[in-house]
Design an enzyme around this catalytic site. Structure first.
Site, PDB file in Angstrom:
ATOM      1  CD  GLN A  71      -2.875  -1.208   2.334  1.00  0.00           C
ATOM      2  OE1 GLN A  71      -2.577  -1.926   3.279  1.00  0.00           O
ATOM      3  NE2 GLN A  71      -3.972  -0.478   2.324  1.00  0.00           N
ATOM      4  CG  HIS A  77      -0.783  -5.963   5.423  1.00  0.00           C
ATOM      5  ND1 HIS A  77      -0.818  -5.330   6.646  1.00  0.00           N
ATOM      6  CD2 HIS A  77      -1.952  -5.638   4.826  1.00  0.00           C
ATOM      7  CE1 HIS A  77      -1.942  -4.654   6.768  1.00  0.00           C
ATOM      8  NE2 HIS A  77      -2.658  -4.821   5.672  1.00  0.00           N
ATOM      9  CG  ASN A  94      -3.289  -7.536   8.045  1.00  0.00           C
ATOM     10  OD1 ASN A  94      -3.161  -7.064   9.181  1.00  0.00           O
ATOM     11  ND2 ASN A  94      -4.142  -7.044   7.154  1.00  0.00           N
ATOM     12  CD  GLU A  95      -7.532  -6.713   8.711  1.00  0.00           C
ATOM     13  OE1 GLU A  95      -7.833  -6.675   7.512  1.00  0.00           O
ATOM     14  OE2 GLU A  95      -7.701  -5.751   9.477  1.00  0.00           O
TER      15      GLU A  95
HETATM   16  C1  BGC Z   1      -6.224  -3.769   6.281  1.00  0.00           C
HETATM   17  C2  BGC Z   1      -5.555  -2.630   5.548  1.00  0.00           C
HETATM   18  C3  BGC Z   1      -6.613  -1.712   4.967  1.00  0.00           C
HETATM   19  C4  BGC Z   1      -7.452  -1.180   6.106  1.00  0.00           C
HETATM   20  C5  BGC Z   1      -8.500  -0.174   5.706  1.00  0.00           C
HETATM   21  C6  BGC Z   1      -7.450  -3.404   7.062  1.00  0.00           C
HETATM   22  O1  BGC Z   1      -8.421  -4.348   6.885  1.00  0.00           O
HETATM   23  O2  BGC Z   1      -5.288  -4.442   7.073  1.00  0.00           O
HETATM   24  O3  BGC Z   1      -4.702  -3.146   4.578  1.00  0.00           O
HETATM   25  O4  BGC Z   1      -6.067  -0.678   4.224  1.00  0.00           O
HETATM   26  O5  BGC Z   1      -8.097  -2.244   6.735  1.00  0.00           O
HETATM   27  O6  BGC Z   1      -9.491  -0.725   4.909  1.00  0.00           O
END
Ligand code: BGC
Length: 424
Positions: free
Chosen positions: A21, A115, A159-160
């Protein structure tokens, strides 16, 4: 003057970014491929992003000067291992210098090892559903930790992993509010760009691709593969760099239940959180990421009528952070670090207010005895918001995409002062 809401000594105050990003030109990644497929649903290519790959030294200094004590960023697998089994020493030297810059500026680095983006070659094997992926991921993690582990006190592995499921909920509640057709992979249009993507990844055109946030062929169980990858990576980190603290991040909304919505709410919490508990409970900390709440009625998510929306279409709801911390703390007893919380808005005053209200709630949770050790605002910069491109402004710092000039917003000063005072 002593702040009214003082946080515990050593509380981590930071901001977060992710390699794809902000770095720019992540050309060996799967998402870069998806950005450039004709007919792609991605709004625009990431291109140079914030050119953080070259400007990290000035960016790190800027964050330190603002008053932060820590910085969360990610190391990019697609750069470290651009072809399967080919590891780049030059990339490692780059991240070593980034870690060094953090040390020079007394910004404690929190490193995310993955990520969302992966090397494009991983898709030849099926991406995040391939049975080889956990081992390949752990091999990449081992390489990074062998080279850099001593400089990395905290890592988030993946990540998530629950975001694919969470996005389905977000879309359902937006569809309900805006009377949209249910979202999913629809019509030949979408199919055809995904077929082109399959070919670009060296797969058969009929391989059904799940494009985002984790890219994979729809054939195995993604969550199982990702959890196994986390466990293998965690074991490798503990072996190679025993002082590094390991966490796993999940995106969680606070859940509010309308009468009759109890069963749906329980099912949602199981999918988004509880199924991860048996693995998570052995981590050193839990990386909690929150942006809003979800109201659940008998038929599923409902968007609260008349509520203010952020640029993302989410409900503006800073109190959701404390709400979800309380929900998590019922089931999980390890320390919590808020590794993302933030708002996409063009109005920086709304961001200042969001931060203030979110932190007041967090402070109350700490007073209640919940072990919360840090807060990272998402994001340091206005950056590339994946499928939505550059239209979303989450940043504390604006970035001119032509000149790459950074402009500090009021919210950056606001949070930086809180960090310095260790409270508000
Ligand atoms: C993510 C980011 C994303 C942010 C805002 C999160 O879910 O880790 O990569 O930019 O939310 O949407």
């Amino acid at each position: 003057m002593k702040p009214t809401c003082s946080f515990p000594d050593g509380f981590l105050w930071g901001t977060a970014t992710a390699a794809h990003q902000v770095e720019g030109n992540n050309v060996n990644s799967d998402f870069w491929v998806l950005e450039h497929i004709p007919g792609t649903i991605v709004a625009e290519p990431s291109g140079d992003a914030c050119d953080h790959f070259h400007r990290y030294r000035e960016d790190i200094k800027l964050l330190a000067d603002l008053g932060f004590s820590t910085y969360r960023f990610s190391i990019e697998w697609a750069r470290v291992e651009p072809e399967q089994g080919l590891f780049s020493a030059a990339t490692i030297a780059h991240y070593r210098d980034m870690l060094q810059a953090c040390e020079e500026h007394e910004l404690m680095p929190m490193v995310t090892l993955h990520h969302f983006t992966s090397p494009r070659w991983l898709m030849r094997l099926g991406g995040w559903t391939a049975k080889e992926t956990p081992e390949l991921f752990a091999r990449y993690v081992s390489y990074v930790m062998e080279q850099l582990g001593e400089q990395i006190p905290y890592v988030c592995t993946l990540n998530e992993v629950n975001l694919p499921d969470l996005l389905a909920h977000i879309m359902a509640s937006r569809a309900q509010a805006e009377n949209l057709a249910p979202v999913g992979i629809k019509e030949d249009n979408d199919l055809s760009w995904l077929q082109k993507a399959a070919l670009a990844f060296g797969l058969d055109k009929d391989a059904v691709i799940h494009p985002f946030p984790y890219t994979y062929v729809e054939r195995g169980n993604f969550v199982e593969v990702a959890l196994e990858a986390h466990r293998q990576a965690r074991a490798a980190i503990r072996r190679i760099s025993p002082d590094t603290k390991v966490g796993f991040s999940l995106a969680l909304h606070e859940i509010d239940i309308l009468p009759g919505g109890e069963a749906k709410a329980e099912e949602t919490w199981q999918t988004l959180f509880k199924q991860y508990l048996p693995t998570l409970k052995d981590d050193d900390f839990f990386a909690l990421q929150n942006y809003t709440r979800e109201v659940i009625g008998p038929d599923g998510p409902v968007f609260p009528e008349g509520a203010e929306r952020t640029q993302m279409g989410y409900e503006y709801r800073p109190e959701a952070l404390a709400g979800v911390v309380l929900q998590v703390a019922k089931d999980l007893k390890i320390p919590i670090i808020i590794t993302e919380n933030g708002v996409a808005t063009p109005d920086d005053q709304r961001r200042v207010e969001f931060i203030e209200r979110a932190l007041k709630g967090l402070h109350a949770c700490i007073q209640d005895g919940i072990d919360i050790q840090g807060y990272y605002y998402w994001s340091a910069f206005d950056n590339y918001e994946w499928v939505m491109g550059y239209r979303m402004t989450f940043g504390l710092i604006a970035v001119d995409r032509t000149t790459q000039k950074r402009t500090i917003k009021e919210s950056a000063h606001y949070l930086g002062k809180i960090a310095q005072a260790n409270g508000l």
